[in-house]
Design a protein around this motif. Structure first.
Motif, PDB file in Angstrom:
ATOM      1  N   GLU A  97       0.828  -1.211   0.000  1.00  0.00           N
ATOM      2  CA  GLU A  97       0.000   0.000   0.000  1.00  0.00           C
ATOM      3  C   GLU A  97       0.856   1.252   0.000  1.00  0.00           C
ATOM      4  OE1 GLU A  97      -4.169  -1.255   2.181  1.00  0.00           O
ATOM      5  OE2 GLU A  97      -2.459  -0.728   3.429  1.00  0.00           O
ATOM      6  N   VAL A  98       1.863   1.286   0.856  1.00  0.00           N
ATOM      7  CA  VAL A  98       2.717   2.467   0.938  1.00  0.00           C
ATOM      8  C   VAL A  98       3.495   2.653  -0.362  1.00  0.00           C
ATOM      9  CG1 VAL A  98       4.679   3.523   2.136  1.00  0.00           C
ATOM     10  CG2 VAL A  98       2.892   2.357   3.449  1.00  0.00           C
ATOM     11  N   ALA A  99       4.074   1.574  -0.873  1.00  0.00           N
ATOM     12  CA  ALA A  99       4.834   1.675  -2.120  1.00  0.00           C
ATOM     13  C   ALA A  99       3.938   2.054  -3.290  1.00  0.00           C
ATOM     14  CB  ALA A  99       5.548   0.351  -2.395  1.00  0.00           C
ATOM     15  N   SER A 100       2.725   1.507  -3.339  1.00  0.00           N
ATOM     16  CA  SER A 100       1.792   1.844  -4.417  1.00  0.00           C
ATOM     17  C   SER A 100       1.410   3.310  -4.361  1.00  0.00           C
ATOM     18  CB  SER A 100       0.538   0.966  -4.321  1.00  0.00           C
ATOM     19  OG  SER A 100       0.843  -0.397  -4.493  1.00  0.00           O
ATOM     20  N   LEU A 101       1.122   3.820  -3.157  1.00  0.00           N
ATOM     21  CA  LEU A 101       0.784   5.232  -3.008  1.00  0.00           C
ATOM     22  C   LEU A 101       1.962   6.112  -3.394  1.00  0.00           C
ATOM     23  CD1 LEU A 101      -1.177   7.448  -2.088  1.00  0.00           C
ATOM     24  CD2 LEU A 101      -0.340   7.115   0.252  1.00  0.00           C
ATOM     25  N   ASP A 102       3.164   5.707  -3.024  1.00  0.00           N
ATOM     26  CA  ASP A 102       4.344   6.493  -3.382  1.00  0.00           C
ATOM     27  C   ASP A 102       4.525   6.513  -4.896  1.00  0.00           C
ATOM     28  OD1 ASP A 102       6.454   8.013  -2.036  1.00  0.00           O
ATOM     29  OD2 ASP A 102       7.836   6.608  -2.987  1.00  0.00           O
ATOM     30  N   LEU A 103       4.232   5.393  -5.537  1.00  0.00           N
ATOM     31  CA  LEU A 103       4.369   5.309  -6.993  1.00  0.00           C
ATOM     32  C   LEU A 103       3.352   6.204  -7.702  1.00  0.00           C
ATOM     33  CD1 LEU A 103       5.706   3.897  -9.450  1.00  0.00           C
ATOM     34  CD2 LEU A 103       3.910   2.170  -9.263  1.00  0.00           C
ATOM     35  N   ILE A 104       2.074   6.087  -7.345  1.00  0.00           N
ATOM     36  CA  ILE A 104       1.053   6.835  -8.074  1.00  0.00           C
ATOM     37  C   ILE A 104       1.101   8.332  -7.767  1.00  0.00           C
ATOM     38  CG2 ILE A 104      -0.464   4.820  -8.169  1.00  0.00           C
ATOM     39  CD1 ILE A 104      -2.222   6.134  -6.074  1.00  0.00           C
ATOM     40  N   SER A 105       1.704   8.696  -6.616  1.00  0.00           N
ATOM     41  CA  SER A 105       1.797  10.118  -6.261  1.00  0.00           C
ATOM     42  C   SER A 105       3.094  10.751  -6.722  1.00  0.00           C
ATOM     43  CB  SER A 105       1.667  10.290  -4.742  1.00  0.00           C
ATOM     44  OG  SER A 105       2.803   9.755  -4.066  1.00  0.00           O
ATOM     45  N   GLY A 106       3.987   9.965  -7.307  1.00  0.00           N
ATOM     46  CA  GLY A 106       5.262  10.510  -7.746  1.00  0.00           C
ATOM     47  C   GLY A 106       6.235  10.740  -6.613  1.00  0.00           C
TER      48      GLY A 106
END
Length: 276
Positions: A97-106
């Motif tokens: 979840e954290v990595a996915s959010l970091d990815l989609i938020s740049g």
């Protein structure tokens, strides 16, 4: 000193996307969202500030889903948890979840964690309140490996797994900064060993901020960023915290309908502007 916002986003207040856009338009640099998976009806743990548990605790949205929605309406706003209750979470799902959010938020995630206070809530997740600190320490170590290693493995007392693949990896390197919440001796030891930034609560005296910064320097951890979480908009207190070396003040935004929230944010923006 930078200014952010901390709040509870619920089903009864402003929508996430509107909130995020409003924060960015008013010059706030960050948003920290609280987390509670549920509130046990038979709760016996006292609410730390005293009195009845506010309604917002019962109705808060999932922070990662909410921050993902906010990411879609913002470009620069930093997306934080204040705090994620990692001891009530699966470490693999949290890593993703954290990595996915970091990815989609740049690369805009600030991962705030804490040991929590609601013992009944912990127990419902199978967590023993007596060992939650040791569990949290192992989870933080495991998360770093999951975020940085192609094949991660960890063998501890509470977290134990053989080599695994876990993707995506975060955009930020080596991983999103881990903000450690709390002011206790145990929390500060955790900060020195595993944290990238400190997230103390309002009411932490300026002299304690200075003491902790000096102590961290003695541990070889100089210049650890400090964000006060959920602070009131009080001029004298803010000035004293800035002088003590606080890097960011996260103002506590009440959970209100959209029009009232926007008016309150206008007030906060004017207040913050006095310290720029």
């Amino acid at each position: 000193m930078d200014f952010g916002i901390s709040t509870f986003v619920t089903d009864e207040g402003i929508r996430p996307g509107v909130l995020g856009k409003a924060l960015e338009e008013r010059g706030f640099d960050s948003l920290f969202l609280a987390e509670h998976s549920h509130i046990p009806a038979s709760r016996e743990s006292p609410y730390p500030p005293g009195g009845d548990l506010p309604r917002i605790y019962y109705r808060t949205l999932d922070p990662f889903v909410t921050l993902a929605a906010i990411a879609s309406t913002t470009s620069n706003l930093l997306l934080g948890t204040g705090v994620a209750l990692l001891i009530q979470r699966d470490v693999f799902h949290t890593a993703k979840e954290v990595a996915s959010l970091d990815l989609i938020s740049g690369g805009r995630v600030l991962f705030g964690v804490g040991a929590g206070w609601n013992r009944e809530e912990m127990r419902n997740h199978g967590t023993d309140p007596r060992t939650r600190g040791a569990l949290l320490d192992e989870q933080l170590q495991a998360l770093k490996l999951l975020w940085t290693e192609e094949q991660a493995e960890f063998h501890g007392k509470f977290v134990d797994f053989d080599p695994v693949f876990s993707w995506p990896k975060p955009v930020q390197r080596p991983h999103p900064p881990i903000y450690i919440g709390g002011e206790s001796e145990r929390a500060l030891q955790r900060l020195a060993k595993y944290g990238d930034a400190w997230l103390p609560r309002p009411g932490t005296p300026p002299e304690e901020i200075r003491r902790v910064k000096s102590w961290l320097a003695e541990q070889g951890r100089e210049n650890v960023p400090t964000t006060i979480f959920g602070a009131p908009a009080e001029r004298a207190g803010v000035a004293a915290l800035a002088e003590a070396g606080v890097d960011r003040l996260s103002l506590l935004l009440p959970t209100l309908p959209e029009s009232e929230t926007l008016r309150k944010l206008d007030e906060f923006a004017t207040f913050a502007g006095e310290f720029k």
